[in-house]
Design a protein around this motif. Structure first.
Motif, PDB file in Angstrom:
ATOM      1  N   PRO A 100      30.067  38.954  25.418  1.00  0.00           N
ATOM      2  CA  PRO A 100      29.119  38.725  26.516  1.00  0.00           C
ATOM      3  C   PRO A 100      29.627  37.749  27.559  1.00  0.00           C
ATOM      4  CG  PRO A 100      28.304  37.791  24.455  1.00  0.00           C
ATOM      5  CD  PRO A 100      29.532  38.569  24.122  1.00  0.00           C
ATOM      6  N   GLU A 101      30.501  36.823  27.160  1.00  0.00           N
ATOM      7  CA  GLU A 101      30.969  35.836  28.150  1.00  0.00           C
ATOM      8  C   GLU A 101      31.801  36.500  29.247  1.00  0.00           C
ATOM      9  OE1 GLU A 101      31.601  36.001  24.961  1.00  0.00           O
ATOM     10  OE2 GLU A 101      33.596  35.269  24.402  1.00  0.00           O
ATOM     11  N   LEU A 103      31.566  39.807  30.294  1.00  0.00           N
ATOM     12  CA  LEU A 103      30.687  40.596  31.156  1.00  0.00           C
ATOM     13  C   LEU A 103      29.794  39.691  31.984  1.00  0.00           C
ATOM     14  CD1 LEU A 103      29.540  43.815  29.333  1.00  0.00           C
ATOM     15  CD2 LEU A 103      31.322  43.467  31.030  1.00  0.00           C
ATOM     16  N   GLY A 104      29.446  38.551  31.419  1.00  0.00           N
ATOM     17  CA  GLY A 104      28.622  37.598  32.162  1.00  0.00           C
ATOM     18  C   GLY A 104      29.318  37.109  33.415  1.00  0.00           C
ATOM     19  N   VAL A 105      30.623  36.871  33.301  1.00  0.00           N
ATOM     20  CA  VAL A 105      31.381  36.375  34.459  1.00  0.00           C
ATOM     21  C   VAL A 105      31.365  37.399  35.594  1.00  0.00           C
ATOM     22  CG1 VAL A 105      33.723  35.859  35.269  1.00  0.00           C
ATOM     23  CG2 VAL A 105      32.865  34.778  33.200  1.00  0.00           C
ATOM     24  N   SER A 107      29.252  39.923  35.959  1.00  0.00           N
ATOM     25  CA  SER A 107      27.866  40.119  36.395  1.00  0.00           C
ATOM     26  C   SER A 107      27.448  38.994  37.342  1.00  0.00           C
ATOM     27  CB  SER A 107      26.964  40.169  35.159  1.00  0.00           C
ATOM     28  OG  SER A 107      25.618  40.066  35.515  1.00  0.00           O
ATOM     29  N   ASP A 108      27.777  37.761  36.960  1.00  0.00           N
ATOM     30  CA  ASP A 108      27.439  36.605  37.813  1.00  0.00           C
ATOM     31  C   ASP A 108      28.154  36.675  39.158  1.00  0.00           C
ATOM     32  OD1 ASP A 108      25.864  35.684  35.793  1.00  0.00           O
ATOM     33  OD2 ASP A 108      27.170  34.035  35.195  1.00  0.00           O
TER      34      ASP A 108
END
Lengths: 120, 120
Positions: A100-101, A103-105, A107-108
């Motif tokens: 998730p870290e 994809l989070g980057v 996405s953010d």
């Protein structure tokens, strides 16, 4: 304001949109976008993430595609090398789950910045 | 809960993560990710979006790269064909701007679903 207007207000304030990306940062983000910029890999990612327990082995994934095991494994390797998924061997199988870290980057990077004022 | 935990809770509920993507939807999304999955194109996107007035012509963009005009134009064409940017000719130049509705779709695909309950 129209939805289109809201969307423009949002995107103006995302990290990618509000100032020019450095070459280094662009390289890091593009690596992830490239990995998920392929329909089979995007479906694999979605299948893994939505599978029971958030993890899946190749045995859970091949049925969804008319592709050989080695082809599926190749795409999983590309996702793994881009840091999108990670694998853990347990017994006969490697179980994959989404990182998730990573994809989070990305996405953010496209999402509105925290605290951004969206005009109404 | 850790940030990592929050992130996992977020991603479990994004459209891509909560159920398997159809082949059609994966193809549409992957097309956009592929277009921005290249460092020069991602920087062009960022330069256009962050340029004064939210638009830029090739004349505004070439200075940032050690690349020929035709190479820059090729990358702009790829972004345009994927629906990431659009161009409008005014006088000598074509002015490009970001199509927020396209980036919004891919951003939303990775973002938490509206109304998703994020456990604390």
């Amino acid at each position: 304001m129209s939805n289109q207007g809201d969307r423009e207000a949002d995107l103006c304030c995302s990290p990618v949109m509000r100032e020019p990306l450095s070459a280094e940062r662009a390289g890091e983000l593009a690596r992830v976008f490239k990995a998920i910029g392929e329909p089979v890999r995007l479906r694999l990612l979605s299948l893994i993430a939505s599978h029971a327990g958030g993890e899946a082995c190749v045995c859970d994934l091949t049925g969804a595609f008319e592709l050989s095991g080695p082809t599926i494994s190749h795409h999983l390797k590309v996702l793994r090398e881009a840091g999108v998924i990670e694998g853990e061997r347990r017994g006969t199988w490697i179980y994959y789950r989404v990182k998730p870290e990573t994809l989070g980057v990305v996405s953010d990077a496209l999402a509105p910045a925290e605290g951004a004022v969206v005009s109404a």
